[in-house]
Design a protein around this motif. Sequence first.
Motif, PDB file in Angstrom:
ATOM      1  N   ILE A 221      -0.481  15.333 -16.217  1.00  0.00           N
ATOM      2  CA  ILE A 221      -0.664  14.857 -14.864  1.00  0.00           C
ATOM      3  C   ILE A 221      -0.422  13.410 -14.860  1.00  0.00           C
ATOM      4  O   ILE A 221      -1.220  12.790 -15.517  1.00  0.00           O
ATOM      5  CB  ILE A 221      -1.910  15.170 -14.140  1.00  0.00           C
ATOM      6  N   GLU A 222       0.478  12.897 -14.139  1.00  0.00           N
ATOM      7  CA  GLU A 222       0.695  11.344 -13.876  1.00  0.00           C
ATOM      8  C   GLU A 222       0.688  11.119 -12.394  1.00  0.00           C
ATOM      9  O   GLU A 222       0.891  12.175 -11.734  1.00  0.00           O
ATOM     10  CB  GLU A 222       2.340  11.235 -14.463  1.00  0.00           C
ATOM     11  N   ARG A 223       0.188  10.002 -12.326  1.00  0.00           N
ATOM     12  CA  ARG A 223       0.262   9.453 -10.711  1.00  0.00           C
ATOM     13  C   ARG A 223       1.174   8.404 -10.640  1.00  0.00           C
ATOM     14  O   ARG A 223       1.211   7.333 -11.135  1.00  0.00           O
ATOM     15  CB  ARG A 223      -1.171   9.254 -10.302  1.00  0.00           C
ATOM     16  N   ILE A 224       2.204   8.368  -9.494  1.00  0.00           N
ATOM     17  CA  ILE A 224       3.306   7.336  -9.705  1.00  0.00           C
ATOM     18  C   ILE A 224       3.429   7.080  -8.088  1.00  0.00           C
ATOM     19  O   ILE A 224       3.276   8.056  -7.375  1.00  0.00           O
ATOM     20  CB  ILE A 224       4.701   7.770 -10.025  1.00  0.00           C
ATOM     21  N   PRO A 225       3.865   5.798  -7.789  1.00  0.00           N
ATOM     22  CA  PRO A 225       4.158   5.440  -6.289  1.00  0.00           C
ATOM     23  C   PRO A 225       5.310   6.200  -5.823  1.00  0.00           C
ATOM     24  O   PRO A 225       6.302   6.708  -6.713  1.00  0.00           O
ATOM     25  CB  PRO A 225       4.610   3.927  -6.532  1.00  0.00           C
TER      26      PRO A 225
ATOM     27  N   LYS B 203     -10.825  18.468 -11.699  1.00  0.00           N
ATOM     28  CA  LYS B 203     -12.149  18.016 -11.648  1.00  0.00           C
ATOM     29  C   LYS B 203     -12.181  16.498 -11.204  1.00  0.00           C
ATOM     30  O   LYS B 203     -13.000  15.812 -11.643  1.00  0.00           O
ATOM     31  CB  LYS B 203     -12.664  18.049 -13.201  1.00  0.00           C
ATOM     32  N   GLY B 204     -11.233  16.041 -10.458  1.00  0.00           N
ATOM     33  CA  GLY B 204     -11.278  14.811  -9.765  1.00  0.00           C
ATOM     34  C   GLY B 204     -11.135  13.560 -10.608  1.00  0.00           C
ATOM     35  O   GLY B 204     -11.240  12.446 -10.451  1.00  0.00           O
ATOM     36  N   GLU B 205     -10.588  13.998 -11.896  1.00  0.00           N
ATOM     37  CA  GLU B 205     -10.484  12.995 -12.922  1.00  0.00           C
ATOM     38  C   GLU B 205      -9.222  12.136 -12.711  1.00  0.00           C
ATOM     39  O   GLU B 205      -8.206  12.505 -11.878  1.00  0.00           O
ATOM     40  CB  GLU B 205     -10.194  13.729 -14.453  1.00  0.00           C
ATOM     41  N   GLU B 206      -9.195  10.891 -12.958  1.00  0.00           N
ATOM     42  CA  GLU B 206      -8.012   9.869 -12.608  1.00  0.00           C
ATOM     43  C   GLU B 206      -6.818  10.016 -13.530  1.00  0.00           C
ATOM     44  O   GLU B 206      -7.040  10.183 -14.878  1.00  0.00           O
ATOM     45  CB  GLU B 206      -8.317   8.536 -12.622  1.00  0.00           C
ATOM     46  N   PRO B 207      -5.680  10.478 -13.155  1.00  0.00           N
ATOM     47  CA  PRO B 207      -4.473  10.456 -14.349  1.00  0.00           C
ATOM     48  C   PRO B 207      -4.118   9.061 -14.762  1.00  0.00           C
ATOM     49  O   PRO B 207      -4.623   8.127 -14.076  1.00  0.00           O
ATOM     50  CB  PRO B 207      -3.214  10.949 -13.254  1.00  0.00           C
ATOM     51  N   PRO B 208      -3.544   9.101 -16.075  1.00  0.00           N
ATOM     52  CA  PRO B 208      -2.916  10.221 -16.784  1.00  0.00           C
ATOM     53  C   PRO B 208      -3.769  11.031 -17.327  1.00  0.00           C
ATOM     54  O   PRO B 208      -4.807  10.554 -17.894  1.00  0.00           O
ATOM     55  CB  PRO B 208      -1.935   9.420 -17.463  1.00  0.00           C
ATOM     56  N   LEU B 209      -3.514  12.388 -17.465  1.00  0.00           N
ATOM     57  CA  LEU B 209      -4.311  13.395 -17.942  1.00  0.00           C
ATOM     58  C   LEU B 209      -3.287  14.231 -18.881  1.00  0.00           C
ATOM     59  O   LEU B 209      -2.099  14.662 -18.544  1.00  0.00           O
ATOM     60  CB  LEU B 209      -5.081  14.179 -17.193  1.00  0.00           C
TER      61      LEU B 209
ATOM     62  N   ALA C 148       0.832  -1.323  -0.081  1.00  0.00           N
ATOM     63  CA  ALA C 148      -0.001  -0.151   0.093  1.00  0.00           C
ATOM     64  C   ALA C 148       0.869   1.155   0.108  1.00  0.00           C
ATOM     65  O   ALA C 148       0.934   1.838   1.060  1.00  0.00           O
ATOM     66  CB  ALA C 148      -1.094   0.008   1.200  1.00  0.00           C
ATOM     67  N   THR C 149       1.540   1.456  -1.088  1.00  0.00           N
ATOM     68  CA  THR C 149       2.480   2.444  -1.196  1.00  0.00           C
ATOM     69  C   THR C 149       1.767   3.825  -1.360  1.00  0.00           C
ATOM     70  O   THR C 149       0.556   3.934  -2.139  1.00  0.00           O
ATOM     71  CB  THR C 149       3.582   2.390  -2.311  1.00  0.00           C
ATOM     72  N   SER C 150       2.113   5.092  -0.986  1.00  0.00           N
ATOM     73  CA  SER C 150       1.525   6.312  -1.164  1.00  0.00           C
ATOM     74  C   SER C 150       1.924   6.756  -2.537  1.00  0.00           C
ATOM     75  O   SER C 150       2.776   6.331  -3.220  1.00  0.00           O
ATOM     76  CB  SER C 150       2.155   7.294  -0.091  1.00  0.00           C
ATOM     77  N   LYS C 151       1.105   7.751  -3.142  1.00  0.00           N
ATOM     78  CA  LYS C 151       1.189   8.223  -4.416  1.00  0.00           C
ATOM     79  C   LYS C 151       1.485   9.579  -4.623  1.00  0.00           C
ATOM     80  O   LYS C 151       1.383  10.366  -3.675  1.00  0.00           O
ATOM     81  CB  LYS C 151      -0.266   7.920  -5.202  1.00  0.00           C
ATOM     82  N   TYR C 152       2.193   9.893  -5.561  1.00  0.00           N
ATOM     83  CA  TYR C 152       2.424  11.360  -5.845  1.00  0.00           C
ATOM     84  C   TYR C 152       1.842  11.746  -7.288  1.00  0.00           C
ATOM     85  O   TYR C 152       1.642  10.903  -8.161  1.00  0.00           O
ATOM     86  CB  TYR C 152       4.020  11.814  -6.037  1.00  0.00           C
ATOM     87  N   ASP C 153       1.034  12.880  -7.260  1.00  0.00           N
ATOM     88  CA  ASP C 153       0.694  13.387  -8.655  1.00  0.00           C
ATOM     89  C   ASP C 153       1.627  14.381  -9.087  1.00  0.00           C
ATOM     90  O   ASP C 153       2.033  15.149  -8.422  1.00  0.00           O
ATOM     91  CB  ASP C 153      -0.732  14.164  -8.439  1.00  0.00           C
ATOM     92  N   ILE C 154       2.174  14.130 -10.386  1.00  0.00           N
ATOM     93  CA  ILE C 154       3.140  14.832 -10.861  1.00  0.00           C
ATOM     94  C   ILE C 154       2.511  15.688 -11.944  1.00  0.00           C
ATOM     95  O   ILE C 154       2.133  15.135 -12.713  1.00  0.00           O
ATOM     96  CB  ILE C 154       4.254  13.915 -11.497  1.00  0.00           C
ATOM     97  N   PHE C 155       2.941  16.821 -12.155  1.00  0.00           N
ATOM     98  CA  PHE C 155       2.302  17.996 -13.062  1.00  0.00           C
ATOM     99  C   PHE C 155       3.631  18.573 -13.915  1.00  0.00           C
ATOM    100  O   PHE C 155       4.444  18.894 -13.437  1.00  0.00           O
ATOM    101  CB  PHE C 155       1.830  19.136 -12.324  1.00  0.00           C
ATOM    102  N   LYS C 156       3.501  18.444 -15.188  1.00  0.00           N
ATOM    103  CA  LYS C 156       4.560  18.766 -16.146  1.00  0.00           C
ATOM    104  C   LYS C 156       4.192  20.199 -16.475  1.00  0.00           C
ATOM    105  O   LYS C 156       2.886  20.194 -17.120  1.00  0.00           O
ATOM    106  CB  LYS C 156       4.901  17.728 -17.370  1.00  0.00           C
ATOM    107  N   VAL C 157       5.207  21.094 -16.474  1.00  0.00           N
ATOM    108  CA  VAL C 157       4.912  22.322 -17.028  1.00  0.00           C
ATOM    109  C   VAL C 157       5.605  22.571 -18.475  1.00  0.00           C
ATOM    110  O   VAL C 157       6.549  22.269 -18.628  1.00  0.00           O
ATOM    111  CB  VAL C 157       5.449  23.358 -16.107  1.00  0.00           C
ATOM    112  N   GLU C 158       4.789  23.221 -19.302  1.00  0.00           N
ATOM    113  CA  GLU C 158       5.317  23.734 -20.518  1.00  0.00           C
ATOM    114  C   GLU C 158       5.219  25.376 -20.798  1.00  0.00           C
ATOM    115  O   GLU C 158       4.493  25.729 -20.015  1.00  0.00           O
ATOM    116  CB  GLU C 158       4.791  22.786 -21.727  1.00  0.00           C
TER     117      GLU C 158
END
Length: 227
Positions: free
Chosen positions: A179-183, A135-141, A19-29
């Motif tokens: 937006i990516e979600r990774i362990p 909007k609560g959508e699940e990554p990847p976006l 049960a590893t925690s997650k990070y939401d990763i936001f890439k900027v361009e």
Amino acid sequence: MKSPYILLILLPFLCCQCATSKYDIFKVESVDAQRDNDGRFVSERPYLKVEYDYWSYGGVVWMRATNTSDADLWLYIDNSGLEVNNKSLPHMSAEEIFLALRDRNFYPQPKVKLSPKQTYVIESYPIQAKRWNYKGEEPPLYYESTNSPLRIKSKWTIARGGDQNTMLSIYDEFYVSSIERIPRQTFKQQEDWLASDMHFYFFKDYRQLWAEVALELVGIGLALLVF
């Protein structure tokens, strides 16, 4: 006899794997700026070079403006700033942010004089990314500049020699492109690469993160007791 102790030591780490925690990763361009060899965004316009770095927890920008001309340049701070999803935020240094938090009547200096090749640095400026959502959508976006949930516009107003007849405003635009979600373990392995590629990040679940860290500390404590 050591088997139970070994099991106790391994148990927290096994739980973390399950049960590893997650990070939401936001890439900027960027719409306007280019990247330098270190991955930072660089915008070079007449008389002014601005560097941007977006790597941090929660969305924090580091900026450095350099006078590239051979004459004094005035930065009109009171007519510069960031727009985060059309909400205006003033350009302030880390010290000025601290003073503003302590004193509601504090205002940053209205303008700054830069001699040739001199720089003006704004460190750890929060873009308040927590105030927007996807909007609560699940990554990847994935997004374009036109539909990104986070759009940032940086404005710098300058004048050569303090002559307001030469005043002009420079704009640089940025947006979240994915937006990516990774362990957490993957995040730790890729942190240097993520930093160089202009990302920022959030913890997906604080409770899970601290539970994971606590289990790891229990495992280390048990190991020290046994050995």
